[in-house]
Design an enzyme around this catalytic site. Sequence first.
Site, PDB file in Angstrom:
ATOM      1  N   GLU A 193       6.585  13.963  23.864  1.00 42.78           N
ATOM      2  CA  GLU A 193       6.180  14.565  25.129  1.00 42.78           C
ATOM      3  C   GLU A 193       4.746  14.147  25.442  1.00 42.78           C
ATOM      4  O   GLU A 193       3.836  14.425  24.664  1.00 42.78           O
ATOM      5  CB  GLU A 193       6.304  16.089  25.033  1.00 42.78           C
ATOM      6  CG  GLU A 193       7.755  16.519  24.836  1.00 42.78           C
ATOM      7  CD  GLU A 193       7.916  17.941  24.291  1.00 42.78           C
ATOM      8  OE1 GLU A 193       6.899  18.651  24.168  1.00 42.78           O
ATOM      9  OE2 GLU A 193       9.060  18.321  23.995  1.00 42.78           O
ATOM     10  N   LEU A 205      10.698  17.437  28.090  1.00 44.42           N
ATOM     11  CA  LEU A 205      10.528  18.510  27.113  1.00 44.42           C
ATOM     12  C   LEU A 205      11.910  18.841  26.558  1.00 44.42           C
ATOM     13  O   LEU A 205      12.681  19.571  27.174  1.00 44.42           O
ATOM     14  CB  LEU A 205       9.904  19.743  27.752  1.00 44.42           C
ATOM     15  CG  LEU A 205       8.576  19.540  28.485  1.00 44.42           C
ATOM     16  CD1 LEU A 205       7.934  20.885  28.787  1.00 44.42           C
ATOM     17  CD2 LEU A 205       7.609  18.689  27.681  1.00 44.42           C
ATOM     18  N   GLU A 248      13.000  18.939  22.578  1.00 49.37           N
ATOM     19  CA  GLU A 248      12.708  18.578  21.184  1.00 49.37           C
ATOM     20  C   GLU A 248      13.953  18.105  20.441  1.00 49.37           C
ATOM     21  O   GLU A 248      13.906  17.126  19.696  1.00 49.37           O
ATOM     22  CB  GLU A 248      12.053  19.764  20.453  1.00 49.37           C
ATOM     23  CG  GLU A 248      10.593  20.003  20.836  1.00 49.37           C
ATOM     24  CD  GLU A 248      10.413  20.708  22.171  1.00 49.37           C
ATOM     25  OE1 GLU A 248      11.418  21.203  22.720  1.00 49.37           O
ATOM     26  OE2 GLU A 248       9.281  20.764  22.673  1.00 49.37           O
ATOM     27  N   GLN A 253       4.841  18.012  19.723  1.00 49.81           N
ATOM     28  CA  GLN A 253       3.477  18.281  20.191  1.00 49.81           C
ATOM     29  C   GLN A 253       2.706  19.245  19.284  1.00 49.81           C
ATOM     30  O   GLN A 253       1.517  19.048  19.037  1.00 49.81           O
ATOM     31  CB  GLN A 253       3.551  18.821  21.607  1.00 49.81           C
ATOM     32  CG  GLN A 253       2.336  18.518  22.427  1.00 49.81           C
ATOM     33  CD  GLN A 253       2.651  18.653  23.911  1.00 49.81           C
ATOM     34  OE1 GLN A 253       2.943  19.751  24.373  1.00 49.81           O
ATOM     35  NE2 GLN A 253       2.589  17.560  24.637  1.00 49.81           N
ATOM     36  N   PHE A 254       3.368  20.274  18.817  1.00 46.37           N
ATOM     37  CA  PHE A 254       2.800  21.198  17.827  1.00 46.37           C
ATOM     38  C   PHE A 254       3.923  21.521  16.842  1.00 46.37           C
ATOM     39  O   PHE A 254       5.078  21.674  17.258  1.00 46.37           O
ATOM     40  CB  PHE A 254       2.306  22.497  18.472  1.00 46.37           C
ATOM     41  CG  PHE A 254       1.059  22.335  19.291  1.00 46.37           C
ATOM     42  CD1 PHE A 254      -0.199  22.551  18.723  1.00 46.37           C
ATOM     43  CD2 PHE A 254       1.135  21.990  20.627  1.00 46.37           C
ATOM     44  CE1 PHE A 254      -1.356  22.400  19.482  1.00 46.37           C
ATOM     45  CE2 PHE A 254      -0.024  21.840  21.394  1.00 46.37           C
ATOM     46  CZ  PHE A 254      -1.268  22.044  20.820  1.00 46.37           C
ATOM     47  N   PHE A 297      11.016  24.147  15.786  1.00 49.94           N
ATOM     48  CA  PHE A 297      12.238  24.919  15.519  1.00 49.94           C
ATOM     49  C   PHE A 297      13.319  24.579  16.539  1.00 49.94           C
ATOM     50  O   PHE A 297      14.500  24.748  16.276  1.00 49.94           O
ATOM     51  CB  PHE A 297      11.928  26.408  15.468  1.00 49.94           C
ATOM     52  CG  PHE A 297      10.949  26.719  14.375  1.00 49.94           C
ATOM     53  CD1 PHE A 297      11.351  26.676  13.047  1.00 49.94           C
ATOM     54  CD2 PHE A 297       9.618  26.971  14.654  1.00 49.94           C
ATOM     55  CE1 PHE A 297      10.452  26.893  12.026  1.00 49.94           C
ATOM     56  CE2 PHE A 297       8.708  27.202  13.638  1.00 49.94           C
ATOM     57  CZ  PHE A 297       9.122  27.162  12.322  1.00 49.94           C
ATOM     58  N   HIS A 355       0.761  27.356  17.740  1.00 46.49           N
ATOM     59  CA  HIS A 355      -0.216  26.272  17.801  1.00 46.49           C
ATOM     60  C   HIS A 355      -1.098  26.232  16.561  1.00 46.49           C
ATOM     61  O   HIS A 355      -2.019  25.443  16.483  1.00 46.49           O
ATOM     62  CB  HIS A 355      -1.089  26.428  19.050  1.00 46.49           C
ATOM     63  CG  HIS A 355      -0.311  26.332  20.330  1.00 46.49           C
ATOM     64  ND1 HIS A 355       0.482  27.344  20.781  1.00 46.49           N
ATOM     65  CD2 HIS A 355      -0.196  25.341  21.232  1.00 46.49           C
ATOM     66  CE1 HIS A 355       1.051  26.981  21.932  1.00 46.49           C
ATOM     67  NE2 HIS A 355       0.654  25.764  22.217  1.00 46.49           N
TER      68      HIS A 355
END
Lengths: 336, 326
Positions: free
Chosen positions: B29, B58, B60, B82-83, B88, B129
Amino acid sequence: MAKAMTQKAAPGLGLDADLARKLLRDMLLIRRFEEKAAEAYALGKIGGFLHLSIGEEAVAAGATSVLRPDDYAISTYREHGHCLIKGSDPRRVMAELFGRVDGLSKGKGGSMHLFDKEHNFLGGHAIVGAHLPIAAGVGFAIKYRGGDQVVLCYFGDGAVPEGEFHEALNLAALWKLPVIWLCENNRYAMGTSLERALAQTEIWKFGETYGIPSEPVDGMDVLAVRAAVGRAVERARRDKTPALLEVRTYRFRGHSMRDPAGAVYRTKEEVEREKLRDPILLFRDRVLKPGVLSEDDVKKIEKDVNDLVDEAVAFADASPEPPASELFTDIFKESA
Amino acid sequence: MAKLNMVKALNLALMQEMERDPDVLVIGEDVGVDGGVFRVTEDLHRTYGSKRVIDSPLAEAGIIGASIGMALYGLKPVCEIQFSGFAFQCFHQIENHAARYRNRSQGRFHVPMVIRMPYGGGVRALEHHSESEEQFYAHIPGLKMVIPSGPRNARALLAAAIRDPDPVVFFEHKALYHAHKEDVPDESETMEIGRARVVREGDDLTLVAWGGMLRVAREAAETLEQEDGVGSDVIDLLTVAPLDRETIVRSVNKTGRVVIVHEAPRSFGPGAEIAASIMDGAFLSLEAPIARVTAHDVPFPGFAREKANVPDVARVVAAARDTLAY
């Protein structure tokens, strides 16, 4: 409004004796193979679960008949037929079901995880809907390398409410990937009917949502499946365009061998009514009446298929279980 | 040789591996036109274009699932989540597919891919994050779990991960991205995955740490040296799985005392597995119970309280003193 389902073969896909023989043989192979697998399961030779596609044979036979050997197929846990018709040796498929060392994956994958690299069969997948993004990735890689193969991705109606169905269709449409999304709509996700699972039961319409060609197809008519998949394959090869086909079919058996009758969530009358449209009987009539094949031709095909399946069972029976050392192999690449 | 921070060092590894192998591509992303949230993929798009540096939607599970498909075909995708707290959404693709294809297919298919994820606290963020989830990946047979601790090893390990024939989850600590610069050689460099390094030597105590906690362990070792005259082995794990038990056991057999430091919550965390490995290999050498300094068994708190959760030098020094006094 319901879209008219494809009923007739497209021009250029005429039915000669060779094609008729092949399609009938492929459908019969799946049926006999799975009938024998069911027997073996009852005898305790196959562990765990076993999902039969009896009633749905026209889908694998018709769809695969328009693929090239170097095209890819990827599938669900109800994939024996898809794998066999893609070219896998029935003996090795049966041995895999039996958990034996001569199985396609040395008995490590089992009924739900058939893989065959030689025939570009990228596996059965037990988690519903989870293989769709993988199919998109294979389509991406084909395009990246400049190839003209296509990916045929089978999934059931039960995958449609999963998020990954939508992620994958979006990616394939967005990136223009040569993936044919083939939904085998047998109307029941295990015991939950389509109407109880989907707000939009006309599954092919999701293709419109993602701006890709889509259509409903009569999945009990092997020629209709062949024609529809043929159109999608041709387009995918030429334009790198995905398509969504909702192939309407019916499983005559239960969801798995643990649900042998499948009778709790559907009526016996419904099952009997659907069996009148048995794809093998329909096609046999269709080729016998105009004399494309003779009764003797059909008998010979049946005998050949029976022999092949008997041989597969004998092979699987004779194959040993994998040695204990196999437990520790193929986790990572072995060091040289 | 150039002085690079970890962001630039990782970027160098990606640039060089893409140059070296046309099958390497980067997907995630905002990794392309935008250059990534943390700028690790900056200029890749300009250099290699949209074909090889792919801005994904977006999605995952779509990113990881599609990358698995690419890897099955023979490409070498480097995915960015991204994080790590967002992973999950794609965990089952990693756990159920990437990690298992080789085994499931009798080695006929394998998945050479890297999943990069920024992880860890100390950047005044919150929950998703700031978390450390290495234990989830380390627990999965068929996955490698790598966490560098600085620019030079980050670059070398990322290059090694990209060349690895199996899937590698690659954690990058956010607080390390700009923390310091190191000399990083211009020419390509790799480090062996699965090998820990002893980065400071001493005879009295073993400190085991990785990623963002290595700095904490090193500073604790320095304090203990100066204030207590205690010499510490500091082990930088670098790879959480497969675990380099040999290096840890060798050190503890020498020192007899050990403190494990990690940023993941305590219970069932990597420290438990490391402690069990020490019991297996160095039981008779132990002079004190194995100590763990970890985050607490709580969801990662908001930034006002994060310092109370993530281990710091004072907590490590205190645990070490308890261990030494036992």
